[in-house]
Design a protein around this motif. Structure first.
Motif, PDB file in Angstrom:
ATOM      1  N   UNK A  19       0.816  -1.219   0.000  1.00 31.27           N
ATOM      2  CA  UNK A  19       0.000   0.000   0.000  1.00 31.27           C
ATOM      3  C   UNK A  19       0.847   1.266   0.000  1.00 31.27           C
ATOM      4  N   UNK A  20       2.131   1.124  -0.235  1.00 36.90           N
ATOM      5  CA  UNK A  20       3.029   2.270  -0.209  1.00 36.90           C
ATOM      6  C   UNK A  20       2.902   3.149  -1.446  1.00 36.90           C
ATOM      7  N   UNK A  29       4.220  -0.219  -6.798  1.00 39.43           N
ATOM      8  CA  UNK A  29       4.023   0.074  -8.226  1.00 39.43           C
ATOM      9  C   UNK A  29       3.367  -1.110  -8.934  1.00 39.43           C
ATOM     10  N   UNK A  30       3.854  -2.317  -8.664  1.00 39.50           N
ATOM     11  CA  UNK A  30       3.247  -3.512  -9.268  1.00 39.50           C
ATOM     12  C   UNK A  30       1.797  -3.665  -8.825  1.00 39.50           C
ATOM     13  N   UNK A  34      -2.133  -3.745 -10.862  1.00 40.35           N
ATOM     14  CA  UNK A  34      -3.127  -4.801 -10.805  1.00 40.35           C
ATOM     15  C   UNK A  34      -2.580  -6.214 -10.953  1.00 40.35           C
ATOM     16  N   UNK A  35      -3.472  -7.148 -10.694  1.00 43.55           N
ATOM     17  CA  UNK A  35      -3.130  -8.581 -10.696  1.00 43.55           C
ATOM     18  C   UNK A  35      -2.597  -9.039 -12.057  1.00 43.55           C
ATOM     19  N   UNK A  36      -3.190  -8.556 -13.135  1.00 43.51           N
ATOM     20  CA  UNK A  36      -2.749  -9.001 -14.463  1.00 43.51           C
ATOM     21  C   UNK A  36      -1.278  -8.669 -14.690  1.00 43.51           C
ATOM     22  N   UNK A  76       1.171 -13.736  -4.615  1.00 40.93           N
ATOM     23  CA  UNK A  76       0.459 -14.364  -3.493  1.00 40.93           C
ATOM     24  C   UNK A  76      -0.055 -13.306  -2.526  1.00 40.93           C
ATOM     25  N   UNK A  77       0.765 -12.327  -2.223  1.00 42.92           N
ATOM     26  CA  UNK A  77       0.364 -11.254  -1.315  1.00 42.92           C
ATOM     27  C   UNK A  77      -0.805 -10.466  -1.890  1.00 42.92           C
ATOM     28  N   UNK A  78      -0.734 -10.154  -3.170  1.00 45.99           N
ATOM     29  CA  UNK A  78      -1.804  -9.385  -3.810  1.00 45.99           C
ATOM     30  C   UNK A  78      -3.129 -10.140  -3.792  1.00 45.99           C
TER      31      UNK A  78
END
Length: 107
Positions: A19-20, A29-30, A34-36, A76-78
Motif C-alpha cells: 500500500x506504499x 508500483x506492481x 493490478x493482478x494481471x 500471493x500477497x496481492x
C-alpha cells in the motif's frame, strides 16, 4: 541465520510495501498496476528462469530463480494467499509420488 527466515521477512516486507507510494516502492508500483501485471511478471520471470537453466549459467539461474520467487510472493500477497498456505500444501504432498499426486488432481 537460517535461509528459511528470509521468506518470512520478504513476505512481511511485501505486505508492508503493498500500500506504499508507487513512486517509491516497486511492490507498490506492481500492485497499483493490478493482478494481471503482477501475473505477467511471474510469467516473464518463469520464462527467464527456464532460459537461464538451458543456457547453463549457474549464477544467472540463481538470479532468475530469486526474481521468480520474489514475483510469485508479490502475486500471493496481492491475492491475500499467505506463503504458509503454499508451504502447508507442499508439506501435504511430501512423500507422495508426483505422478500419484497429479493423478489425484485430475479427477
Amino acid at each position: 541465520m537460517e535461509h528459511g527466515e528470509i521468506l518470512a521477512r520478504l513476505e512481511a516486507t511485501i505486505a508492508q510495501r503493498r500500500q506504499g507510494d508507487p513512486s517509491a516502492s516497486y511492490v507498490a508500483k506492481l500492485n497499483a498496476k493490478g493482478i494481471a501485471k503482477i501475473a505477467q511478471k511471474v510469467g516473464e520471470e518463469g520464462t527467464e528462469t527456464v532460459i537461464a537453466a538451458l543456457a547453463g549459467d549457474r549464477n544467472e539461474l540463481v538470479g532468475e530463480a530469486a526474481d521468480l520467487i520474489f514475483h510469485l510472493m508479490v502475486l500471493l500477497s496481492a491475492k491475500d494467499v499467505p506463503l504458509a498456505d503454499v508451504l502447508a500444501e507442499l508439506e501435504r504432498r511430501e512423500g507422495t509420488s508426483g505422478i500419484a499426486e497429479k493423478a489425484s488432481r485430475s479427477n
